[in-house]
Design an enzyme around this catalytic site. Structure first.
Site, short mmCIF file in Angstrom:
data_model
loop_
_atom_site.label_atom_id
_atom_site.label_comp_id
_atom_site.label_asym_id
_atom_site.label_seq_id
_atom_site.Cartn_x
_atom_site.Cartn_y
_atom_site.Cartn_z
N THR A 171 28.46 -23.65 118.08
CA THR A 171 29.66 -23.82 117.85
C THR A 171 30.09 -25.59 117.74
O THR A 171 29.28 -26.07 118.14
CB THR A 171 30.67 -23.54 119.20
OG1 THR A 171 31.88 -23.98 119.05
CG2 THR A 171 29.92 -23.69 120.23
N ASP A 172 31.18 -25.79 117.05
CA ASP A 172 31.52 -27.38 116.78
C ASP A 172 31.97 -28.12 118.42
O ASP A 172 32.01 -29.01 118.42
CB ASP A 172 32.63 -27.35 116.06
CG ASP A 172 33.98 -26.92 116.18
OD1 ASP A 172 33.88 -25.92 117.36
OD2 ASP A 172 34.84 -27.36 115.73
N GLU A 173 32.29 -26.88 119.61
CA GLU A 173 32.89 -27.31 120.53
C GLU A 173 31.84 -28.03 121.46
O GLU A 173 32.01 -28.85 122.41
CB GLU A 173 33.16 -26.10 121.58
CG GLU A 173 34.45 -25.46 120.72
CD GLU A 173 35.08 -24.33 121.54
OE1 GLU A 173 35.02 -24.53 122.60
OE2 GLU A 173 35.64 -23.33 120.86
N TYR B 32 31.70 -23.11 128.60
CA TYR B 32 31.21 -22.45 127.48
C TYR B 32 30.52 -23.31 126.67
O TYR B 32 29.43 -23.23 126.04
CB TYR B 32 32.37 -21.57 126.53
CG TYR B 32 32.12 -21.27 125.43
CD1 TYR B 32 31.26 -20.42 124.80
CD2 TYR B 32 32.72 -22.06 124.24
CE1 TYR B 32 31.03 -20.04 123.76
CE2 TYR B 32 32.48 -21.72 122.83
CZ TYR B 32 31.45 -20.69 122.47
OH TYR B 32 31.41 -20.53 121.25
N LYS C 12 26.55 -23.68 125.37
CA LYS C 12 26.13 -23.56 124.05
C LYS C 12 25.31 -24.91 123.71
O LYS C 12 24.31 -24.88 123.06
CB LYS C 12 27.36 -23.40 123.12
CG LYS C 12 28.06 -22.12 123.14
CD LYS C 12 27.00 -20.90 122.68
CE LYS C 12 27.04 -20.75 121.08
NZ LYS C 12 26.05 -19.61 120.71
#
Ligand code: NAD
Ligand code: TYD
Length: 366
Positions: A146-148, A171, A175
């Site tokens: 993810t870009d998060e 989260y 990741k």
């Protein structure tokens, strides 16, 4: 060990792929696409069927002889090892994860266990199996992220592949950790890996805990539309089928050891997006313009709420030629129509464990 990204000599063609998390939102779209675009490929879907996984998402492919479903946990090394022995995978496409930020705030350990330890378990089994078979050069471990992991942007700028990691939620931290472990297996053991980091997805079959399906459901049912804080946080939205197409391109042509950001340059403030959804859903249901606006309810902000995500996908575009295929208006209209035509799906996926979680965490917010 090889550590500089390098191109495949020709587009890869695999014999058998282990897809994890295929019963979830993105995984189900990816499996459908792989079966359409790779005529000879055997696809094994390993999924624990948590609240977010639903075999109804893949009902249309379950009788395909090239497709096998296995219910199980990615942390179960014995099970994963036996699947490698049976199916002799030459590729892993790893999507299984706990995926919702709000849940990660409520249950952080579940995220660390599945997203970090689960990924490490898969890496370890793949390393052992491919080392024993002497097939590292032909194999690929593809980790979907993810870009998060990059944290939160201010008003300006985009995340690129060289943006330093700065995760803020359990989260995104889980990741980010899993991305690092994937790269460690590449640099240390020579495992052939590729990673992609995508922006927020939307489309059919997304569990209605995430913003877009939650809002569509509540507009249809005339329930409050909970907007965190002032609704000024920005997300960069990509249609899930465009993400699946990008994953397919990276699987077959991605450079080993490389990272690809995926996004559609489609930034929306949450409040503006919710107004857009109200407009589309109300119009489809024959309601007067603005009918559902009064449902908007500003609620307590999410803890540590990242302000803005935005992706620079030029590396993927220039190296592999991928670009999004639909406009947001087209993708959103298609998505709304799917949820309106599949209300039985919505009932089914929200009738079990999630109902209790929803009642406890969301139902009375306002
Ligand atoms: P999802 O929550 O819809 O699906 C996750 C799937 O993983 C479910 O089917 C679930 O049953 C399965 N799963 C969970 N824990 C498992 C375990 N321990 N063992 C086996 N299976 C397990 O998630 P999604 O939105 O489809 O996301 C898929 C992947 O893409 C995730 O890795 C996520 O981090 C990443 N991603 C998602 C988005 C997005 O906007 N949804 C954006 C970028 C990246
Ligand atoms: P979400 O779909 O949970 O994705 P992510 O947190 O991974 O970006 O949320 C998207 C945005 O919408 C995020 O800024 C939080 C906000 N949001 C709300 O305002 N209300 C809600 O009920 C939900 C679920 C999200």
């Amino acid at each position: 060990m090889e550590s500089t990204p390098h191109a495949p000599s020709s587009p890869r063609s695999f014999h058998a792929i282990l897809v994890t998390g295929g019963a979830g939102f993105i995984g189900s779209h990816v499996i459908r696409r792989l079966l359409q675009t790779h005529a000879e490929l055997k696809v094994v879907n390993l999924d624990a069927l948590t609240y977010a996984g639903n075999l109804a998402n893949l009902a249309d492919v379950e009788s395909d002889p090239r497709y096998t479903f296995v219910k199980g946990d990615i942390r179960d090394a014995e099970l994963v090892g036996s699947l490698f022995d049976t199916h002799r995978f030459d590729a892993v496409l790893h999507l299984a994860a706990e995926s919702h930020v709000d849940r990660s705030i409520a249950y952080p350990l579940a995220f660390l266990e599945t997203n970090i330890l689960g990924t490490a378990t898969l890496l370890n089994v793949a390393k052992q199996a491919w080392t024993e078979r002497g097939c590292m050069d032909e194999a690929l471990f593809y980790h979907v992220s993810t870009d998060e992991v990059y944290g939160s942007l201010g008003d300006e700028g985009l995340f690129s592949e060289t943006t330093p990691y700065d995760p803020r939620s359990p989260y995104s931290a889980s990741k980010a950790s899993s991305d690092h472990v994937v790269r460690a297996y590449h640099h240390t053991y020579g495992l052939p890996v590729v990673i992609s980091n995508c922006s927020n997805n939307y489309g059919s079959h997304q569990f209605p805990e995430k913003l877009i399906p939650l809002m569509i459901r509540n507009i249809v049912d005339q329930r409050p539309l909970p907007i965190y804080g002032e609704g000024i946080n920005v997300r960069d939205w990509l249609w899930v089928e465009d993400h699946a197409a990008a994953i397919d391109a990276i699987l077959t042509q991605g450079w080993v050891g490389d990272t690809y950001n995926i996004g559609g340059l489609n930034e929306w403030r949450n409040i503006d997006l919710v107004h857009k959804l109200i407009e589309i859903v109300d119009a489809h249901l024959g309601r007067a313009e603005g009918h559902s606006k009064s449902l908007i309810t500003f609620v307590k902000d999410r803890a540590g709420h990242d302000m803005r995500y935005a992706i620079d996908a030029s590396h993927l575009e220039s190296r592999l030629g991928w670009t999004p295929s639909v406009t947001f208006e087209e993708g959103l209209t298609h998505t709304v129509e799917w949820y309106l035509n599949n209300q039985a799906w919505m009932e089914e996926v929200t009738s079990g464990d999630y109902q209790q979680y929803y009642e406890a965490h969301y139902a009375n917010r306002g």
